[in-house]
Design an enzyme around this catalytic site. Structure first.
Site, short mmCIF file in Angstrom:
data_model
loop_
_atom_site.label_atom_id
_atom_site.label_comp_id
_atom_site.label_asym_id
_atom_site.label_seq_id
_atom_site.Cartn_x
_atom_site.Cartn_y
_atom_site.Cartn_z
N ASN A 8 0.87 -1.18 0.00
CA ASN A 8 0.00 0.00 0.00
C ASN A 8 0.91 1.23 0.00
OD1 ASN A 8 -1.79 2.07 0.53
ND2 ASN A 8 -2.33 1.36 2.59
N LYS A 10 0.12 4.21 -0.27
CA LYS A 10 -0.56 5.37 0.33
C LYS A 10 -0.35 6.62 -0.56
CE LYS A 10 -0.06 3.33 4.85
NZ LYS A 10 0.01 3.52 6.28
N HIS A 100 -9.46 0.91 5.29
CA HIS A 100 -8.16 1.09 5.95
C HIS A 100 -8.35 2.03 7.14
CE1 HIS A 100 -4.03 2.36 6.66
NE2 HIS A 100 -3.66 1.27 6.02
N GLU A 102 -6.81 4.47 8.13
CA GLU A 102 -6.66 5.90 7.82
C GLU A 102 -7.93 6.45 7.15
OE1 GLU A 102 -2.95 5.51 5.72
OE2 GLU A 102 -1.99 4.92 7.60
N GLU A 170 -5.12 -5.27 10.86
CA GLU A 170 -4.12 -4.23 11.04
C GLU A 170 -4.38 -3.50 12.36
OE1 GLU A 170 -2.27 -3.01 7.12
OE2 GLU A 170 -4.02 -1.76 7.34
N GLY A 176 2.60 2.00 10.80
CA GLY A 176 3.53 3.11 10.62
C GLY A 176 4.25 3.53 11.89
N SER A 214 3.66 -2.43 10.37
CA SER A 214 5.13 -2.41 10.49
C SER A 214 5.79 -3.73 10.10
CB SER A 214 5.54 -1.98 11.90
OG SER A 214 5.06 -0.67 12.18
N GLY A 236 4.91 1.26 4.84
CA GLY A 236 6.24 1.86 4.69
C GLY A 236 7.24 1.00 3.92
C1 PEP Z 1 -0.72 0.01 6.33
O1 PEP Z 1 -0.89 1.20 6.25
O2 PEP Z 1 -1.57 -0.74 5.86
C2 PEP Z 1 0.47 -0.46 7.02
C3 PEP Z 1 0.44 -1.68 7.48
O3 PEP Z 1 1.51 0.42 7.17
P1 PEP Z 1 2.96 0.08 7.78
O4 PEP Z 1 3.45 -1.17 7.12
O5 PEP Z 1 3.80 1.27 7.42
O6 PEP Z 1 2.80 -0.10 9.24
#
Ligand code: PEP
Length: 258
Positions: A8, A10, A100, A102, A170, A176, A214, A236
């Site tokens: 992703n 983003k 998601h 966000e 998640e 993040g 992460s 990320g």
């Molecule tokens: C995400 O936004 O779906 C995600 C898992 O981000 P990160 O890997 O940066 O934690």
């Protein structure tokens, strides 16, 4: 089942970055074609770059599918700024991330809205990757199962099957932040999600359940060893080709050892 390695991106990167990242993934997969035996690959660029990224991958003969990070819940018309599932199918996206954290946090998306989007995504031949996960405070209060159960059951529309839906667990506090859920936390929650799916779906055993939060090359192997972890949704670390493919390598190592 192959692990799904879903990136992703983003709202990151200009077109030159999308080019460099795409070429990094293309070159990496050409150098290590064996990764395709253990993994399915999906990348979800910002919508404005999907067509561009599609062109970079065209004719490269690497097994990467493209997806979007969101879609509208209506077919077409007066929805300034939105993108319909039909438009995503039209440019050969296979999937769309929905709900998601966000989107839930910054756009007030509810489970009901996520279910409407997922239903329309299904109608247009897209796989809906439905995200669920508790906040820090909810886990501290021991409410993680109740929160995830509610999100999950209310976000799945009628007609959900293993072929048209992927679940991404998640935990919001792990996105993040560099904090990852422990393998034991992940084991418990993925098993719980599988049990909840069993109450609703005939083909519950085939639904992919991804972990996200992460994930990076250094922790992917221990996460992929957890039962019911069928891949990762990666934020990320999906912005660096080496890290994205390094996560896939962890899945290959496990498959090779099996
Ligand atoms: C995400 O936004 O779906 C995600 C898992 O981000 P990160 O890997 O940066 O934690």
């Amino acid at each position: 089942m192959k692990k799904l390695i879903a990136g992703n991106w983003k709202m990151n990167g200009l077109s030159a970055d999308a080019y460099n990242l795409s070429m990094g993934i293309i070159n990496g997969l050409k150098q290590s074609p064996q990764l395709g035996s253990a993994c399915d690959f999906l990348i979800c660029p910002p919508s404005i770059h999907i067509g561009l990224v599609q062109a970079f991958f065209n004719g490269q003969d690497v097994p990467v599918e493209l997806g979007a990070q969101d879609c509208s819940e209506v077919e077409a018309g007066a929805r300034t700024g939105e993108i319909s599932p039909a438009m995503l199918s039209d440019i050969e996206c296979s999937s769309v991330i929905l709900g998601h954290s966000e989107r839930r946090q910054f756009h007030d998306e509810t489970d009901e809205l996520v279910a409407s989007k997922a239903a329309l995504a299904h109608k247009n031949g897209l796989v809906a990757i439905i995200c669920v996960g508790e906040s820090d405070a909810e886990r501290e209060a021991g409410q993680q199962n109740a929160v995830v159960e509610k999100q999950l059951l209310a976000s799945l529309p009628e007609g959900t099957t293993a072929a048209n839906t992927v679940i991404a667990y998640e935990p919001v506090w792990a996105i993040g932040t560099g904090k990852t859920a422990t393998p034991e936390d992940v084991r418990q929650m993925h098993q719980f999600i599988r049990e909840k799916l069993q109450e609703k779906l005939e083909d519950f055993a085939q639904v992919r359940i991804l972990y996200g939060g992460s994930v990076k090359p250094s922790n992917a192997e221990e996460l992929f060893r957890v039962p019911n972890v069928d891949g990762a949704l990666i934020g990320g670390a999906s912005l660096k080709a080496d890290d994205y493919l390094g996560i896939a390598s962890a899945a290959l190592d496990i498959a090779d050892a099996a």
